[in-house]
Design an enzyme around this catalytic site. Sequence first.
Site, PDB file in Angstrom:
ATOM      1  N   PHE A 181      -1.096 -35.088   8.157  1.00  0.00           N
ATOM      2  CA  PHE A 181      -2.396 -34.985   8.832  1.00  0.00           C
ATOM      3  C   PHE A 181      -3.244 -33.982   8.059  1.00  0.00           C
ATOM      4  O   PHE A 181      -2.919 -32.798   7.985  1.00  0.00           O
ATOM      5  CB  PHE A 181      -2.283 -34.542  10.297  1.00  0.00           C
ATOM      6  CG  PHE A 181      -3.656 -34.515  10.938  1.00  0.00           C
ATOM      7  CD1 PHE A 181      -4.219 -35.671  11.449  1.00  0.00           C
ATOM      8  CD2 PHE A 181      -4.407 -33.342  10.961  1.00  0.00           C
ATOM      9  CE1 PHE A 181      -5.506 -35.658  11.989  1.00  0.00           C
ATOM     10  CE2 PHE A 181      -5.697 -33.327  11.502  1.00  0.00           C
ATOM     11  CZ  PHE A 181      -6.241 -34.485  12.014  1.00  0.00           C
ATOM     12  N   ASP A 204      -1.735 -27.408   2.269  1.00  0.00           N
ATOM     13  CA  ASP A 204      -2.633 -27.431   3.425  1.00  0.00           C
ATOM     14  C   ASP A 204      -2.027 -26.537   4.506  1.00  0.00           C
ATOM     15  O   ASP A 204      -1.124 -26.942   5.231  1.00  0.00           O
ATOM     16  CB  ASP A 204      -2.821 -28.866   3.929  1.00  0.00           C
ATOM     17  CG  ASP A 204      -3.768 -28.942   5.128  1.00  0.00           C
ATOM     18  OD1 ASP A 204      -4.065 -27.889   5.726  1.00  0.00           O
ATOM     19  OD2 ASP A 204      -4.209 -30.061   5.460  1.00  0.00           O
ATOM     20  N   LYS A 242      -9.077 -23.566  10.792  1.00  0.00           N
ATOM     21  CA  LYS A 242      -8.671 -23.252  12.164  1.00  0.00           C
ATOM     22  C   LYS A 242      -8.757 -21.746  12.489  1.00  0.00           C
ATOM     23  O   LYS A 242      -9.842 -21.279  12.778  1.00  0.00           O
ATOM     24  CB  LYS A 242      -7.299 -23.838  12.445  1.00  0.00           C
ATOM     25  CG  LYS A 242      -7.347 -25.374  12.451  1.00  0.00           C
ATOM     26  CD  LYS A 242      -6.224 -26.039  13.238  1.00  0.00           C
ATOM     27  CE  LYS A 242      -6.542 -27.490  13.518  1.00  0.00           C
ATOM     28  NZ  LYS A 242      -5.976 -28.438  12.548  1.00  0.00           N
TER      29      LYS A 242
END
Length: 408
Positions: A147, A232, A261
């Site tokens: 993802f 990531d 985030k």
Amino acid sequence: MTAPTHPRTSDELIRAEEPVLAHNYHPLPVVVARAEGAWVEDVEGRRYLDMLAGYSALNFGHRHPALVEAAHRQLDRLTLTSRAFHNDRLAGFAERLAALTGQDMVLPMNTGAEAVESGIKLARKWAYDVKGVPADRATIVVAADNFHGRTTTIVSFSTDETARSGFGPFTPGFRIVPYNDLAALEAAVDETTAAVLIEPIQGEAGVLIPDDGYLAGVRELTRRAGCLFVADEIQSGLGRTGRTLAVEHEGVVPDVVLLGKALGGGIVPVSAVVGRREVLGVLHPGEHGSTFGGNPLAAAVGTAVVELLETGAFQRRAAELGEVLRDGLAALVGRGVVGFRSRGLWAGVDVDPALGTGRAVSERLMREGILAKDTHGSTIRLAPPLTITADELTSALASLEKVLVAGA
Ligand SMILES: *Cc1c(COP(=O)(O)O)cnc(C)c1O
């Protein structure tokens, strides 16, 4: 039709969304109105322990005082300049973020998907300018069940049909190999390969933690093959796993790290690509950019986030409380839990499908005052704010036990 002006109940607000809000989410039926630390409160004043923390965007809890203060101070002074001009907050942010992550340079962006897109562009440019890959031939090797975000290019290399189908034509140039499989990775890398792009822990896939040695193996393989290792860490980074970055568990330093985030402290979207000068140095004026990337408000909040992480206290807390979480989950194996994976304050919990879907269990947890989110099938993801106390964590585990064992 005019919108009503009287205060509306949770049920009314949920119903009001249906005709006017795109249906790209299926939220739990809770309408949050305020929050502090690890707790949120709904419109009716019911309190819930937040065991999701905005998918790790709220690592420091809701409205951490130091982050709110940094935002307030900056709001009173300067919020946006665009990169047409310099602003007085950006140099400090970049210096401290680079130092925190052991890298040289920072490319500031806003959302996670933008950081991933930027990392892809950067890896391709590096492949053409430095490695000498023929024009338009660069490949990037990624892992199945990844993802990395929702843009057209990123869903081009997703293996999740729901995320992907209906959104083609897709961007070429990606090779997908099984996660946690060094031999498959080795076979996929060739002279066209610009980068290997992976999550050090696959969050959305259910908090899948690769075998010990995998990340070090990716580092070794990419070094040998002369391509970049792009990690990531948008969800795994910034304290979540008990270290600043999840790659540190294997003592690995990637060429490029993608952050997002928690970098915005749960206040503003802040993301960044951090990496070696040899890589980020390939970008020249006009080749990439963002109107909001590196804005002074984002830089002020991002700097305050880095300051919180510089002491190491949050990382230690995540590691210590991570043991409480692991022990608590281990005690539930065979009692409603069929298996789990955890690192630091982050867990993917596979519940017995006979007890209901992950969604059904999340709804039952909600009624017990615990907010968590299912991922695929019968897996629940737990990722509380790193500010949660041991007692709060223990009570969340007791609620999980109640829901699974007593069938609450
Ligand atoms: C959330 C996430 C993204 C995308 O971030 P957005 O801010 O939602 O665009 C990318 N990669 C990982 C690993 C993520 O968890």
